[in-house]
Scaffold this motif. Structure first.
Motif: not given
Length: 292
Positions: A29-39, A45-52
């Motif tokens: 939340x603090x870095x405005x990011x959505x992330x994904x990792x494999x097993x 994935x490491x997406x950064x947005x302009x808001x939390x």
């Protein structure tokens, strides 16, 4: 119990297992990011947005997300498609925890920074087609949103109140029944954050201040407390090939009271051997079709 991957979050939240890709999604939340990792814990994935981003759910083509100020779809390339911007109130209020219900609607609640009075946070339901409906008023810090295996019960908490609530949940309409006090966390000196449900209907709740995961029976009894090696667990989610691994996000620095200088603070945990299996996540349905 082991560390999952090498990524450290500031404010990790909303873990979510995607069985199609065999990925774990989550937000910082603090870095405005959505992330994904494999097993294996390798970032995909490491997406950064302009808001939390407070919370995410799976969608039929990507993710549904509660951004700080509204609901949107996130496509497979990280593009945002706005659905609704409900009137959540001005000032230090943002969306926080969220889950997709068993019929493909998305519920998310807001929080007030500092938990000031009067209580202005709210719980919302995002319906098929993108309409946002307010369900509950008078909250301060919405957390622990999850559903019983059949989808007929909604659980959530106001973390500052330290009581997990339970409501009958109409699977056809998404309407909720009267409040029941399901589990008094304060009586056990616990403070609830995120939660999930296993196939037997037990709640697994991150107890953020004590560094534990609580297992609570469908009858509201404390079954077990799992001690964690990292401080400030924020949310659990079952996943893995057999849905028997409990993944847990943690907090390094919430930007407020929760802060740790421990070297591995903010890392994620993978817990096996709990003799519990989770339920695959339902995907948000962005149209008028309701799954019965």
């Amino acid at each position: 119990m082991a560390l999952f991957g090498s990524h450290a979050n500031l404010l990790g939240e909303s873990p979510l297992w995607d069985a199609v890709r065999a990925w774990l999604w989550w937000v910082d939340i603090r870095r405005n990011q959505v992330l994904a990792a494999d097993s294996g814990g390798v970032l995909q994935r490491e997406w950064t947005f302009d808001r939390p981003v407070g919370a995410i759910g799976l969608a039929e083509d990507g993710l549904v997300a509660a951004f700080a100020d509204g609901f949107a779809l996130i496509d497979g390339a990280g593009g945002i498609h706005w659905l609704a911007s409900p009137a959540i109130g001005a000032g230090a209020i943002r969306f926080n925890d969220g889950k997709v219900d068993r019929q493909g609607r998305f519920l998310s609640g807001t929080m007030q920074h500092g938990g000031q009075a009067p209580a202005l946070a709210t719980l919302w339901r995002l319906d098929h087609g993108g309409r946002a409906v307010r369900l509950v008023r008078g909250l301060r810090l919405t957390n622990a949103i999850c559903f019983s295996p059949c989808g007929g019960l909604l659980y959530f908490a106001d973390s500052l109140e330290r009581v997990i609530r339970r409501h009958a949940y109409d699977r056809a309409t998404g309407a909720i029944g009267p409040r029941e006090d399901f589990f008094d966390c304060a009586a056990h000196d616990l403070a609830p954050d995120g939660a999930t449900v296993d196939g037997e209907g037990r709640l697994w709740v991150a107890m953020v201040l004590s560094g534990q995961i609580a297992c609570i029976s469908p009858e509201g009894d404390l079954v077990a407390l799992v001690d964690l090696p990292l401080p400030y667990p924020s949310c659990p989610a079952f996943g893995g090939r057999d849905m028997a691994t409990l993944y847990v996000t943690t907090i390094r620095d919430s930007g407020h009271r929760l802060k740790s200088d421990l070297a591995d603070a903010g890392r994620m945990l993978a817990i096996s051997g709990l003799e519990a299996r989770g339920i695959p996540e339902t995907r948000f349905v962005p149209d008028n079709h309701i799954r019965n």
